[in-house]
Design an enzyme around this catalytic site. Sequence first.
Site, PDB file in Angstrom:
ATOM      1  N   GLU A   8       0.781  -1.120   0.041  1.00 41.26           N
ATOM      2  CA  GLU A   8       0.079   0.058  -0.067  1.00 41.26           C
ATOM      3  C   GLU A   8       0.935   1.377  -0.003  1.00 41.26           C
ATOM      4  O   GLU A   8       0.423   2.220  -0.660  1.00 41.26           O
ATOM      5  CB  GLU A   8      -0.990  -0.112   1.342  1.00 41.26           C
ATOM      6  CG  GLU A   8      -2.095  -1.175   1.237  1.00 41.26           C
ATOM      7  CD  GLU A   8      -1.611  -2.240   2.281  1.00 41.26           C
ATOM      8  OE1 GLU A   8      -2.625  -2.425   3.072  1.00 41.26           O
ATOM      9  OE2 GLU A   8      -0.586  -2.289   2.326  1.00 41.26           O
ATOM     10  N   ASP A  81      -1.805  -5.161   3.455  1.00 44.31           N
ATOM     11  CA  ASP A  81      -1.899  -5.426   4.645  1.00 44.31           C
ATOM     12  C   ASP A  81      -2.674  -6.572   5.073  1.00 44.31           C
ATOM     13  O   ASP A  81      -3.514  -7.020   4.423  1.00 44.31           O
ATOM     14  CB  ASP A  81      -2.596  -4.453   5.708  1.00 44.31           C
ATOM     15  CG  ASP A  81      -1.576  -3.240   5.691  1.00 44.31           C
ATOM     16  OD1 ASP A  81      -0.323  -3.224   5.468  1.00 44.31           O
ATOM     17  OD2 ASP A  81      -1.876  -2.110   6.273  1.00 44.31           O
ATOM     18  N   ASP A  83      -5.261  -7.784   6.698  1.00 40.30           N
ATOM     19  CA  ASP A  83      -6.527  -7.675   7.147  1.00 40.30           C
ATOM     20  C   ASP A  83      -7.535  -7.657   6.066  1.00 40.30           C
ATOM     21  O   ASP A  83      -7.395  -7.525   5.007  1.00 40.30           O
ATOM     22  CB  ASP A  83      -6.666  -6.544   8.187  1.00 40.30           C
ATOM     23  CG  ASP A  83      -6.127  -5.110   7.488  1.00 40.30           C
ATOM     24  OD1 ASP A  83      -6.149  -5.139   6.530  1.00 40.30           O
ATOM     25  OD2 ASP A  83      -6.203  -4.055   8.169  1.00 40.30           O
ATOM     26  N   GLU A  85      -9.410  -4.714   4.970  1.00 47.08           N
ATOM     27  CA  GLU A  85      -9.095  -3.863   4.131  1.00 47.08           C
ATOM     28  C   GLU A  85      -7.937  -4.226   2.842  1.00 47.08           C
ATOM     29  O   GLU A  85      -7.887  -3.767   1.731  1.00 47.08           O
ATOM     30  CB  GLU A  85      -8.735  -2.570   4.630  1.00 47.08           C
ATOM     31  CG  GLU A  85      -9.547  -1.757   5.451  1.00 47.08           C
ATOM     32  CD  GLU A  85     -10.857  -1.537   4.557  1.00 47.08           C
ATOM     33  OE1 GLU A  85     -10.748  -1.007   3.403  1.00 47.08           O
ATOM     34  OE2 GLU A  85     -12.101  -1.729   4.962  1.00 47.08           O
ATOM     35  N   TYR A 308       2.028  -6.468  13.149  1.00 48.23           N
ATOM     36  CA  TYR A 308       0.803  -5.780  12.782  1.00 48.23           C
ATOM     37  C   TYR A 308      -0.068  -5.398  13.767  1.00 48.23           C
ATOM     38  O   TYR A 308      -0.296  -6.068  14.679  1.00 48.23           O
ATOM     39  CB  TYR A 308       0.128  -6.695  11.763  1.00 48.23           C
ATOM     40  CG  TYR A 308      -0.946  -5.840  10.932  1.00 48.23           C
ATOM     41  CD1 TYR A 308      -0.596  -4.903   9.982  1.00 48.23           C
ATOM     42  CD2 TYR A 308      -2.199  -6.358  10.922  1.00 48.23           C
ATOM     43  CE1 TYR A 308      -1.374  -4.045   9.435  1.00 48.23           C
ATOM     44  CE2 TYR A 308      -3.137  -5.618  10.092  1.00 48.23           C
ATOM     45  CZ  TYR A 308      -2.606  -4.525   9.322  1.00 48.23           C
ATOM     46  OH  TYR A 308      -3.631  -3.888   8.486  1.00 48.23           O
ATOM     47  N   ARG A 310      -3.239  -4.061  13.317  1.00 45.05           N
ATOM     48  CA  ARG A 310      -4.835  -4.233  13.602  1.00 45.05           C
ATOM     49  C   ARG A 310      -4.769  -5.724  13.917  1.00 45.05           C
ATOM     50  O   ARG A 310      -5.089  -6.633  13.074  1.00 45.05           O
ATOM     51  CB  ARG A 310      -5.416  -3.871  12.395  1.00 45.05           C
ATOM     52  CG  ARG A 310      -5.261  -2.464  11.976  1.00 45.05           C
ATOM     53  CD  ARG A 310      -6.074  -1.955  11.006  1.00 45.05           C
ATOM     54  NE  ARG A 310      -5.945  -0.386  10.849  1.00 45.05           N
ATOM     55  CZ  ARG A 310      -4.801   0.066   9.831  1.00 45.05           C
ATOM     56  NH1 ARG A 310      -4.168  -0.698   9.357  1.00 45.05           N
ATOM     57  NH2 ARG A 310      -4.797   1.597   9.825  1.00 45.05           N
ATOM     58  N   HIS A 356      -3.020 -13.474  13.143  1.00 43.80           N
ATOM     59  CA  HIS A 356      -2.037 -12.572  13.454  1.00 43.80           C
ATOM     60  C   HIS A 356      -1.615 -12.645  14.950  1.00 43.80           C
ATOM     61  O   HIS A 356      -2.233 -13.531  15.987  1.00 43.80           O
ATOM     62  CB  HIS A 356      -2.501 -11.082  13.325  1.00 43.80           C
ATOM     63  CG  HIS A 356      -2.995 -10.791  12.311  1.00 43.80           C
ATOM     64  ND1 HIS A 356      -2.362 -11.042  10.978  1.00 43.80           N
ATOM     65  CD2 HIS A 356      -4.234 -10.184  12.057  1.00 43.80           C
ATOM     66  CE1 HIS A 356      -3.272 -10.465   9.933  1.00 43.80           C
ATOM     67  NE2 HIS A 356      -4.098 -10.204  10.536  1.00 43.80           N
TER      68      HIS A 356
END
Length: 701
Positions: A8, A81, A83, A85, A308, A310, A356
């Site tokens: 990203e 990432d 997750d 999103e 990470y 989140r 995670h």
Amino acid sequence: MSKLVIVESPAKAKTIGKYLGDDYTVTASMGHIRDLPASQLGIDLEHDYAPQYINIKGKEKLIKELKSQAKKANQVYLATDPDREGEAISWHLANLLGLDVNQPNRVTFGEITKKGIQEGMSHPRAIDLDLFHAQQARRILDRLVGYKLSPFLWRKVRRGLSAGRVQSVAVRLIVDREKEIEEFKPQEYWNLDASLVAPQLQGKTLNKDKRTFSARLYGSAAGKKMEVKSKEEADAIVQALEGKDYTVTKLTTGNRRKVPAPPFITSTLQQEASRRLGFTALRTMRAAQTLYEGVDVAGHGTMGLITYMRTDSLRISDEAVAGAKDYITGAYGERYVCPKKRTYKSRNATAAQDAHEAIRPSVPSLTPDEVEKSISGDIAKLYRLIWSRFIASQMSDCEQDTVSAQITAGDYQFRASGYVVTFEGFTALYEEASDEKEKKETALPPLQEGQVLDLQQLRPEQKFTQPPARYTEATLIRSLEENGIGRPSTYAPIITTIIDRGYVERDQKKLKPTLLGRTINDLMLQEFPDIVDVTFSAGMEKKLDKVENGSEDWHKTIDTFYQGFSKALEQAEKDMEGKKIKVPDEETDEVCEKCGRKMVIKIGRYGKFLACPGFPECTNTKRLVKDTGGKCPKCGARMLQRKSAKGRIYYGCENNPKCDFMTWDEPLPEKCEKCGATLFKKGSRLYCAKEGCDFEKQIVK
């Protein structure tokens, strides 16, 4: 070019590129590249809620470059990432670049270190369509609520308003708490504290201060708890105790162990950073993103400093535990290492989220002191917090010896308790902060049953029960999490949105609903009770989690919600036909100098301002400023609270620019004991700023 890796952000691309070598090109998509159109609903309600994605405006050149690079590459890896999103961005990239979503072209990194990148690159997988569908379902639901409800609010209240699936529940929690505070009726009660001095014990010599302690009235001599509700009752007890001996009738000793808090997950990191560092949730996540994506550390190069950020999982890898224990042994000694492996159970993590680890330093041996030679500011403060919490979670318990004393005087019983730390364990490094005021416990002097104590003073003190406290960001996040509303990754944008929309404002660090927020909340409760219902919203989150783990169809989930929502919207239009709700004006103490009315706060294009309520007869307006109650030490005019260009609060004289006095230190209504001028607060002290006066004093807590 043989292999293309797409992430990203440029920062993440730079860190990863350093480890992958010349066979790889690492480039950034700069976040999402496709989304629903901004100017229309973008969802086909007649055909299974099909989203109509378009390329994001302004990214045409970037998309062209990505397509060109992908065409030249033998292999494309989507490394966004790990997750929802991130999975959605990868899905859109795959569709845009003509990649097969069922092929192993998706890689994820739990940490941006050499080991983490090698681990991720060696386990490519297909895009997780369940995870993508969960993100897509959330996006569609939020779009349906926002695009259908907002025009309704524009027509019935005023333009520029919005409602959201999760933000509306957050506003309701804050409004409900404010109503509780307003409706609260304080109840009087009295504490009776006896200041007592223990006699010297044989073989021990302690000065009087160390033998003095406080005991509080508990109840009758028989041990029945009592409440003292008035001055008359308190005075009667004081009178009944005159001349009575205070005797230690029972001593209970024991020991207890205090266990360290688990490593951080997203929500607890946001809460603790709010309590300890005063960070907003958004500020915390920005700093955490930087720590994850990579910073340049002297002697180590560019690397991600944390895993990470989140995550709902409390899982920790065996390697990280071993690294923490090695550090603890070297820095504190073997006794400070937890003798067994600590495992913490995640309360809300789904199977996908538990993939995670908890938030931890990627290299446990890399201390904050070493890192702070290369970084500073928010990221340094947050790294220290994350590192300390993780290392402490692998340390030994804190051990304490406890003592509780029962003291009888006449027909009444007093109690005192205390503890002594016999082994500090993890508290040598870190203790979790608390939102509540903790009852202070101190060590008691050596006592024996049958001892008669000297009474120094018996203090009756009037108290009143307190209303519940307003939410802070930390306590709101905790409430959202406990109620299953939203997900930790959404808390920062939710809080930012409800403040930006003018529904909630910060008063010090507390969140307070505005009149606009209360008006919108009342309307939502009346016409759309499900949207602001905590249980309904939590149930919706559970359904979306089922979409994520593949046990629920996303079309069905959206359809079930939308059928009920569209009926409520239709009914609301009928109920409110021909009606418009006026948001009450907030009256101030500022008097209009033209007509004498009390001015009110209005919200315009550029924010809040003061206006005369006599419009259109009186058109007087002026800037909204906050009077601190203090006076300028130079000219005696009012001291006003202002904001710098960067949003930092400072204080200046209302006669500026004629009077140039300004300061970062808060002026208080309290007066100087020497000259009567305003006192200013700096840290833990108060001082007088009037020229020639040197008065200052410490703040008594």
